[in-house]
Design a protein around this motif. Structure first.
Motif, PDB file in Angstrom:
ATOM      1  N   LEU A  89       0.830  -1.211   0.000  1.00 43.40           N
ATOM      2  CA  LEU A  89       0.000   0.000   0.000  1.00 43.40           C
ATOM      3  C   LEU A  89       0.867   1.266   0.000  1.00 43.40           C
ATOM      4  CD1 LEU A  89      -2.616  -1.087   2.714  1.00 43.40           C
ATOM      5  CD2 LEU A  89      -2.891  -1.181   0.220  1.00 43.40           C
ATOM      6  N   ALA A  90       2.127   1.112  -0.348  1.00 42.81           N
ATOM      7  CA  ALA A  90       3.079   2.223  -0.248  1.00 42.81           C
ATOM      8  C   ALA A  90       2.741   3.386  -1.172  1.00 42.81           C
ATOM      9  CB  ALA A  90       4.493   1.719  -0.538  1.00 42.81           C
ATOM     10  N   ASP A  91       1.921   3.151  -2.208  1.00 43.72           N
ATOM     11  CA  ASP A  91       1.550   4.247  -3.100  1.00 43.72           C
ATOM     12  C   ASP A  91       0.327   5.011  -2.604  1.00 43.72           C
ATOM     13  OD1 ASP A  91      -0.203   2.175  -3.520  1.00 43.72           O
ATOM     14  OD2 ASP A  91      -0.260   2.366  -5.706  1.00 43.72           O
ATOM     15  N   CYS A  92      -0.162   4.666  -1.415  1.00 41.85           N
ATOM     16  CA  CYS A  92      -1.296   5.384  -0.822  1.00 41.85           C
ATOM     17  C   CYS A  92      -0.815   6.630  -0.092  1.00 41.85           C
ATOM     18  CB  CYS A  92      -2.047   4.482   0.158  1.00 41.85           C
ATOM     19  SG  CYS A  92      -2.895   3.101  -0.632  1.00 41.85           S
ATOM     20  N   ASP A  93      -1.664   7.641  -0.040  1.00 45.05           N
ATOM     21  CA  ASP A  93      -1.347   8.849   0.712  1.00 45.05           C
ATOM     22  C   ASP A  93      -1.540   8.638   2.204  1.00 45.05           C
ATOM     23  OD1 ASP A  93      -0.989  10.864  -1.581  1.00 45.05           O
ATOM     24  OD2 ASP A  93      -2.922   9.945  -2.042  1.00 45.05           O
ATOM     25  N   VAL A  94      -2.510   7.800   2.552  1.00 42.18           N
ATOM     26  CA  VAL A  94      -2.818   7.484   3.949  1.00 42.18           C
ATOM     27  C   VAL A  94      -3.052   5.984   4.045  1.00 42.18           C
ATOM     28  CG1 VAL A  94      -4.379   7.869   5.896  1.00 42.18           C
ATOM     29  CG2 VAL A  94      -3.938   9.726   4.284  1.00 42.18           C
ATOM     30  N   ILE A  95      -2.490   5.368   5.079  1.00 40.38           N
ATOM     31  CA  ILE A  95      -2.751   3.961   5.368  1.00 40.38           C
ATOM     32  C   ILE A  95      -3.455   3.866   6.714  1.00 40.38           C
ATOM     33  CG2 ILE A  95      -1.745   1.682   5.803  1.00 40.38           C
ATOM     34  CD1 ILE A  95       0.606   2.503   4.030  1.00 40.38           C
ATOM     35  N   MET A  96      -4.601   3.206   6.740  1.00 41.94           N
ATOM     36  CA  MET A  96      -5.355   3.014   7.979  1.00 41.94           C
ATOM     37  C   MET A  96      -5.166   1.579   8.467  1.00 41.94           C
ATOM     38  SD  MET A  96      -8.929   5.026   7.106  1.00 41.94           S
ATOM     39  CE  MET A  96      -9.438   3.802   5.880  1.00 41.94           C
ATOM     40  N   LEU A  97      -4.875   1.424   9.739  1.00 42.49           N
ATOM     41  CA  LEU A  97      -4.734   0.105  10.349  1.00 42.49           C
ATOM     42  C   LEU A  97      -6.072  -0.283  10.957  1.00 42.49           C
ATOM     43  CD1 LEU A  97      -1.232   0.528  12.050  1.00 42.49           C
ATOM     44  CD2 LEU A  97      -1.775  -0.269   9.726  1.00 42.49           C
ATOM     45  N   GLY A  98      -6.671  -1.344  10.440  1.00 43.15           N
ATOM     46  CA  GLY A  98      -8.077  -1.624  10.720  1.00 43.15           C
ATOM     47  C   GLY A  98      -8.402  -2.205  12.073  1.00 43.15           C
ATOM     48  N   GLN A  99      -7.475  -2.952  12.686  1.00 47.51           N
ATOM     49  CA  GLN A  99      -7.756  -3.545  14.001  1.00 47.51           C
ATOM     50  C   GLN A  99      -7.078  -2.748  15.114  1.00 47.51           C
ATOM     51  OE1 GLN A  99      -7.810  -6.058  11.250  1.00 47.51           O
ATOM     52  NE2 GLN A  99      -9.906  -5.610  11.871  1.00 47.51           N
ATOM     53  N   PHE A 100      -7.747  -2.642  16.254  1.00 48.09           N
ATOM     54  CA  PHE A 100      -7.154  -1.948  17.391  1.00 48.09           C
ATOM     55  C   PHE A 100      -5.820  -2.574  17.774  1.00 48.09           C
ATOM     56  CE2 PHE A 100     -10.178   0.976  19.768  1.00 48.09           C
ATOM     57  CZ  PHE A 100     -10.956   1.242  18.653  1.00 48.09           C
ATOM     58  N   SER A 101      -5.727  -3.896  17.636  1.00 51.10           N
ATOM     59  CA  SER A 101      -4.508  -4.610  18.020  1.00 51.10           C
ATOM     60  C   SER A 101      -3.330  -4.275  17.118  1.00 51.10           C
ATOM     61  CB  SER A 101      -4.752  -6.118  18.003  1.00 51.10           C
ATOM     62  OG  SER A 101      -5.254  -6.546  16.750  1.00 51.10           O
ATOM     63  N   MET A 102      -3.577  -3.602  16.000  1.00 49.54           N
ATOM     64  CA  MET A 102      -2.502  -3.215  15.083  1.00 49.54           C
ATOM     65  C   MET A 102      -1.831  -1.915  15.480  1.00 49.54           C
ATOM     66  SD  MET A 102      -4.454  -4.121  11.493  1.00 49.54           S
ATOM     67  CE  MET A 102      -3.049  -3.847  10.408  1.00 49.54           C
ATOM     68  N   ALA A 103      -2.353  -1.234  16.486  1.00 47.94           N
ATOM     69  CA  ALA A 103      -1.794   0.063  16.887  1.00 47.94           C
ATOM     70  C   ALA A 103      -0.319  -0.054  17.245  1.00 47.94           C
ATOM     71  CB  ALA A 103      -2.583   0.632  18.062  1.00 47.94           C
ATOM     72  N   ARG A 104       0.084  -1.201  17.763  1.00 48.38           N
ATOM     73  CA  ARG A 104       1.482  -1.414  18.138  1.00 48.38           C
ATOM     74  C   ARG A 104       2.418  -1.268  16.930  1.00 48.38           C
ATOM     75  NH1 ARG A 104       3.366  -5.535  20.496  1.00 48.38           N
ATOM     76  NH2 ARG A 104       5.093  -5.766  19.053  1.00 48.38           N
ATOM     77  N   SER A 105       1.900  -1.464  15.723  1.00 50.17           N
ATOM     78  CA  SER A 105       2.724  -1.428  14.511  1.00 50.17           C
ATOM     79  C   SER A 105       2.738  -0.062  13.837  1.00 50.17           C
ATOM     80  CB  SER A 105       2.211  -2.470  13.504  1.00 50.17           C
ATOM     81  OG  SER A 105       2.126  -3.752  14.072  1.00 50.17           O
ATOM     82  N   GLN A 106       1.977   0.889  14.357  1.00 48.78           N
ATOM     83  CA  GLN A 106       1.781   2.156  13.654  1.00 48.78           C
ATOM     84  C   GLN A 106       3.087   2.896  13.381  1.00 48.78           C
ATOM     85  OE1 GLN A 106      -0.651   4.980  15.758  1.00 48.78           O
ATOM     86  NE2 GLN A 106      -0.834   6.364  14.017  1.00 48.78           N
ATOM     87  N   SER A 107       3.887   3.127  14.403  1.00 47.55           N
ATOM     88  CA  SER A 107       5.102   3.920  14.222  1.00 47.55           C
ATOM     89  C   SER A 107       6.092   3.203  13.312  1.00 47.55           C
ATOM     90  CB  SER A 107       5.739   4.239  15.575  1.00 47.55           C
ATOM     91  OG  SER A 107       6.064   3.051  16.278  1.00 47.55           O
ATOM     92  N   MET A 108       6.184   1.884  13.426  1.00 49.20           N
ATOM     93  CA  MET A 108       7.102   1.117  12.590  1.00 49.20           C
ATOM     94  C   MET A 108       6.711   1.223  11.120  1.00 49.20           C
ATOM     95  SD  MET A 108       7.663  -3.009  12.503  1.00 49.20           S
ATOM     96  CE  MET A 108       5.951  -3.176  11.967  1.00 49.20           C
ATOM     97  N   VAL A 109       5.423   1.041  10.829  1.00 47.10           N
ATOM     98  CA  VAL A 109       4.955   1.121   9.448  1.00 47.10           C
ATOM     99  C   VAL A 109       5.174   2.519   8.888  1.00 47.10           C
ATOM    100  CG1 VAL A 109       2.938   0.965   7.943  1.00 47.10           C
ATOM    101  CG2 VAL A 109       3.288  -0.754   9.727  1.00 47.10           C
TER     102      VAL A 109
END
Length: 226
Positions: A178-198
């Protein structure tokens, strides 16, 4: 006045991310947790929402209201239609898991031509439900961002098994599509841990649900304090 917010979970994995967000954004709130950890299992087993499952969601919301909740935040992304029904029944502010995050993504893309928004999930049944919610959220927009989805298969199972590192690796690998997207949304609450890394690796705006949800709840319930 301390307001009680009911947090309704279909997996224990969603509990810590939203608790952390309340600690950061609205520590004064009085949160209660309601967990039915068979909801997601039953949804996967049945292949979609059933009337019985919708009734369960309504009963959970009614229970939360009976416990004195002034608002209800659901944290599992796959139950949108049932949450709509629960909202009609209980007469309280009821937020879907990604409602606030969608608002934030649309605000970022407002007025931009050829904007592209990506949704990354780890629970595949949630993808269809969230795609429908996105369509509803953009119905009246004259300029709609292009919307694409991807699922990091196996990531949720890894997290459930205690392998957080594998979860993050699978999320990051799928996020790269999804790197060509302007914004990437993480759909599950449990994915918040990955936000800064992504965000660091992809170099794009990456949104997760918990912080957005808590901020919206606070503005709804305590508007005079913002």
């Amino acid at each position: 006045m301390v307001l009680r917010v009911a947090l309704v979970h279909a997996t224990p994995l969603a509990m810590q991310p939203i608790a952390s967000s309340f600690s950061k954004v609205w520590p004064e709130a009085n949160c209660m947790n309601v967990l039915d950890d068979c909801l997601s299992k039953d949804l996967a087993r049945d292949g979609g929402m059933t009337p019985a499952m919708t009734q369960r969601v309504i009963e959970i919301a009614s229970y939360a209201k009976g416990c004195g909740a002034q608002a209800i935040q659901f944290t599992c992304s796959a139950f949108g239609p049932a949450i709509d029904e629960a909202s009609k029944k209980v007469g309280l502010p009821v937020l879907k898991p990604n409602e606030a995050m969608f608002d934030e993504a649309l605000a970022i893309c407002a007025g931009r031509k050829n904007a592209r928004v990506g949704l990354l999930t780890t629970f595949e049944p949630a993808t269809a439900s969230m795609s429908e919610e996105w369509a509803e959220a953009t119905t009246n927009l004259k300029v709609k961002p292009e919307f694409v989805t991807a699922c990091a298969k196996g990531a949720l199972e890894a997290l459930n098994a205690g392998d957080a590192s594998l979860h993050d690796q699978l999320v990051l690998a799928r996020a790269k599509t999804l790197a060509d997207c302007d914004v990437i949304m993480l759909g599950q609450f449990s994915m918040a841990r990955s936000q800064s890394m992504v965000a660091e690796v992809i170099g794009k705006t990456v949104l997760s649900s918990p912080d957005s949800a808590v901020l919206k709840l606070k503005k709804m319930l305590q508007p005079s304090q913002d």
